[in-house]
Design a protein around this motif. Structure first.
Motif, mmCIF file in Angstrom:
data_model
loop_
_atom_site.group_PDB
_atom_site.id
_atom_site.type_symbol
_atom_site.label_atom_id
_atom_site.label_comp_id
_atom_site.label_asym_id
_atom_site.label_seq_id
_atom_site.Cartn_x
_atom_site.Cartn_y
_atom_site.Cartn_z
ATOM 1 N N LEU A 33 0.832 -1.204 0.000
ATOM 2 C CA LEU A 33 0.000 0.000 0.000
ATOM 3 C C LEU A 33 0.870 1.258 0.000
ATOM 4 O O LEU A 33 0.525 2.259 -0.650
ATOM 5 C CB LEU A 33 -0.933 -0.004 1.206
ATOM 6 N N MET A 34 1.997 1.217 0.694
ATOM 7 C CA MET A 34 2.926 2.342 0.673
ATOM 8 C C MET A 34 3.391 2.617 -0.752
ATOM 9 O O MET A 34 3.417 3.775 -1.204
ATOM 10 C CB MET A 34 4.132 2.054 1.571
ATOM 11 N N SER A 40 3.824 7.053 3.465
ATOM 12 C CA SER A 40 4.690 6.522 4.515
ATOM 13 C C SER A 40 3.965 5.395 5.236
ATOM 14 O O SER A 40 2.739 5.243 5.126
ATOM 15 C CB SER A 40 5.047 7.623 5.515
ATOM 16 N N ASP A 41 4.716 4.615 6.006
ATOM 17 C CA ASP A 41 4.067 3.540 6.752
ATOM 18 C C ASP A 41 3.067 4.086 7.754
ATOM 19 O O ASP A 41 1.968 3.534 7.929
ATOM 20 C CB ASP A 41 5.099 2.634 7.437
ATOM 21 N N ASN A 42 3.392 5.219 8.411
ATOM 22 C CA ASN A 42 2.476 5.802 9.380
ATOM 23 C C ASN A 42 1.183 6.268 8.713
ATOM 24 O O ASN A 42 0.095 6.145 9.282
ATOM 25 C CB ASN A 42 3.135 6.974 10.106
ATOM 26 N N ALA A 43 1.302 6.809 7.495
ATOM 27 C CA ALA A 43 0.111 7.251 6.775
ATOM 28 C C ALA A 43 -0.779 6.068 6.424
ATOM 29 O O ALA A 43 -2.009 6.151 6.508
ATOM 30 C CB ALA A 43 0.504 8.010 5.512
ATOM 31 N N VAL A 44 -0.178 4.944 6.033
ATOM 32 C CA VAL A 44 -0.965 3.741 5.732
ATOM 33 C C VAL A 44 -1.653 3.249 7.002
ATOM 34 O O VAL A 44 -2.841 2.897 6.982
ATOM 35 C CB VAL A 44 -0.082 2.636 5.129
ATOM 36 N N ARG A 46 -2.575 4.990 9.507
ATOM 37 C CA ARG A 46 -3.654 5.931 9.808
ATOM 38 C C ARG A 46 -4.869 5.662 8.920
ATOM 39 O O ARG A 46 -6.011 5.671 9.379
ATOM 40 C CB ARG A 46 -3.153 7.362 9.615
ATOM 41 N N GLY A 47 -4.620 5.404 7.639
ATOM 42 C CA GLY A 47 -5.717 5.096 6.725
ATOM 43 C C GLY A 47 -6.443 3.822 7.114
ATOM 44 O O GLY A 47 -7.677 3.756 7.079
ATOM 45 N N ILE A 48 -5.691 2.790 7.502
ATOM 46 C CA ILE A 48 -6.299 1.534 7.915
ATOM 47 C C ILE A 48 -7.120 1.742 9.190
ATOM 48 O O ILE A 48 -8.216 1.186 9.340
ATOM 49 C CB ILE A 48 -5.228 0.449 8.151
ATOM 50 N N ALA A 49 -6.603 2.567 10.105
ATOM 51 C CA ALA A 49 -7.346 2.859 11.336
ATOM 52 C C ALA A 49 -8.684 3.518 11.020
ATOM 53 O O ALA A 49 -9.712 3.204 11.629
ATOM 54 C CB ALA A 49 -6.514 3.754 12.253
ATOM 55 N N LEU A 50 -8.693 4.430 10.060
ATOM 56 C CA LEU A 50 -9.939 5.082 9.669
ATOM 57 C C LEU A 50 -10.897 4.097 9.007
ATOM 58 O O LEU A 50 -12.107 4.126 9.256
ATOM 59 C CB LEU A 50 -9.652 6.262 8.734
ATOM 60 N N LEU A 51 -10.376 3.213 8.177
ATOM 61 C CA LEU A 51 -11.223 2.190 7.541
ATOM 62 C C LEU A 51 -11.819 1.254 8.598
ATOM 63 O O LEU A 51 -12.976 0.825 8.474
ATOM 64 C CB LEU A 51 -10.410 1.397 6.522
ATOM 65 N N LYS A 52 -11.033 0.932 9.622
ATOM 66 C CA LYS A 52 -11.556 0.097 10.705
ATOM 67 C C LYS A 52 -12.696 0.814 11.423
ATOM 68 O O LYS A 52 -13.737 0.213 11.722
ATOM 69 C CB LYS A 52 -10.454 -0.225 11.713
ATOM 70 N N ALA A 53 -12.502 2.094 11.707
ATOM 71 C CA ALA A 53 -13.515 2.852 12.433
ATOM 72 C C ALA A 53 -14.815 2.938 11.651
ATOM 73 O O ALA A 53 -15.901 2.966 12.235
ATOM 74 C CB ALA A 53 -13.003 4.257 12.745
ATOM 75 N N GLU A 54 -14.730 2.975 10.329
ATOM 76 C CA GLU A 54 -15.929 3.049 9.497
ATOM 77 C C GLU A 54 -16.519 1.672 9.214
ATOM 78 O O GLU A 54 -17.526 1.545 8.520
ATOM 79 C CB GLU A 54 -15.616 3.769 8.186
ATOM 80 N N GLY A 55 -15.903 0.627 9.763
ATOM 81 C CA GLY A 55 -16.456 -0.702 9.625
ATOM 82 C C GLY A 55 -16.148 -1.398 8.316
ATOM 83 O O GLY A 55 -16.713 -2.449 8.017
ATOM 84 N N TYR A 56 -15.215 -0.833 7.513
ATOM 85 C CA TYR A 56 -14.889 -1.443 6.228
ATOM 86 C C TYR A 56 -13.938 -2.620 6.367
ATOM 87 O O TYR A 56 -14.004 -3.563 5.580
ATOM 88 C CB TYR A 56 -14.283 -0.396 5.280
ATOM 89 N N VAL A 57 -13.044 -2.559 7.333
ATOM 90 C CA VAL A 57 -12.052 -3.624 7.480
ATOM 91 C C VAL A 57 -11.895 -3.984 8.945
ATOM 92 O O VAL A 57 -12.301 -3.241 9.843
ATOM 93 C CB VAL A 57 -10.676 -3.219 6.900
ATOM 94 N N THR A 58 -11.297 -5.133 9.173
ATOM 95 C CA THR A 58 -10.965 -5.572 10.520
ATOM 96 C C THR A 58 -9.603 -6.245 10.467
ATOM 97 O O THR A 58 -9.188 -6.736 9.407
ATOM 98 C CB THR A 58 -12.028 -6.544 11.069
ATOM 99 N N SER A 59 -8.887 -6.249 11.563
ATOM 100 C CA SER A 59 -7.553 -6.843 11.570
ATOM 101 C C SER A 59 -7.538 -8.111 12.407
ATOM 102 O O SER A 59 -8.314 -8.255 13.362
ATOM 103 C CB SER A 59 -6.519 -5.854 12.112
#
Length: 229
Positions: A33-34, A40-44, A46-59
């Motif tokens: 994804l980078m 940057s890795d931190n930006a990725v 952050r994006g994944i964290a936002l996707l998790k919050a919106e219910g699109y993904v889970t880890s």
């Protein structure tokens, strides 16, 4: 030129919404994804964290990030009626008179209102931390709004029953944000981790007739199972 978190999250959400990424599908690893979005890795993260919050993904620990099986949010009319999921308990936190914050005043008007805070708990975990800002006209009908105890089942339902005026939700806004210190305290989260965590935020506007009588904000924790349909 470097990419943006917004571009990455918009691309992934569009693929999920179109069905080209299905529930259970694994997202590319961070390094891929980078490279794809020039981040940057931190930006990725952050994006994944936002996707998790919106219910699109889970880890899944040690396995990666996967497209989530999205579930409907209990909100709006159901929350007005005090409906909860099995195993949930509602805990009243406070009722205080305060000046309406700027975003609340845009709907409710300037001046003093009653701020009420509560949490929804399932077992040891808080699944929702919410606040309501209620017009003082409602207090004339529901005086216990000024008291440090819950309304049974909700202030909206009590007002509706006593006044005979139907209360409805006319506006619901959903977004995700990186958890603030206030969010972390309300949700009883651990101190800020190395990777940023995001929370889901739902804002409601409560109306009777053509008058706004209250505004609400509910915050949901990272990796929660509650999403907006």
């Amino acid at each position: 030129m470097a990419g943006t978190v917004e571009r990455m999250t918009a691309y992934i959400k569009a693929r999920i919404d179109r069905g080209t990424l299905e529930p259970g599908n694994k997202l590319p690893p961070t390094r891929a994804l980078m490279h794809q979005f020039d981040l940057s890795d931190n930006a990725v993260y952050r994006g994944i964290a936002l996707l998790k919050a919106e219910g699109y993904v889970t880890s899944q620990q040690g396995k990666g990030v996967f497209v989530a099986d999205r579930r409907a949010l209990i909100a709006g009319t159901e929350r007005v009626q005090g409906i909860t999921r099995p195993g949930e308990e509602i805990h009243h936190k406070h009722s205080i008179r305060t000046e309406a914050p700027a975003w609340v005043a845009e709907h409710l008007g300037d001046g003093e209102c009653v701020n009420r805070a509560r949490t929804v708990r399932r077992g040891e975990a808080i699944t929702e931390a919410s606040q309501s800002w209620v017009h003082l006209d409602v207090v004339a009908v529901v005086p216990e709004l000024d008291e440090p105890r819950p309304c049974n089942p909700t202030w909206q339902a009590v007002y509706q029953e006593r006044s005979g005026n139907a209360v409805r939700v006319v506006h619901k806004a959903f977004r995700a944000r990186i958890a603030t210190p206030e969010d972390r305290e309300a949700l009883e989260l651990e101190p800020e981790p190395a990777e940023p965590a995001a929370v889901a935020v739902v804002r409601n506007v409560y109306v009777t007739g053509d008058r706004v009588i209250g505004v609400g904000e509910a915050v949901y924790p990272p990796d929660g199972d509650i999403t907006v349909p």
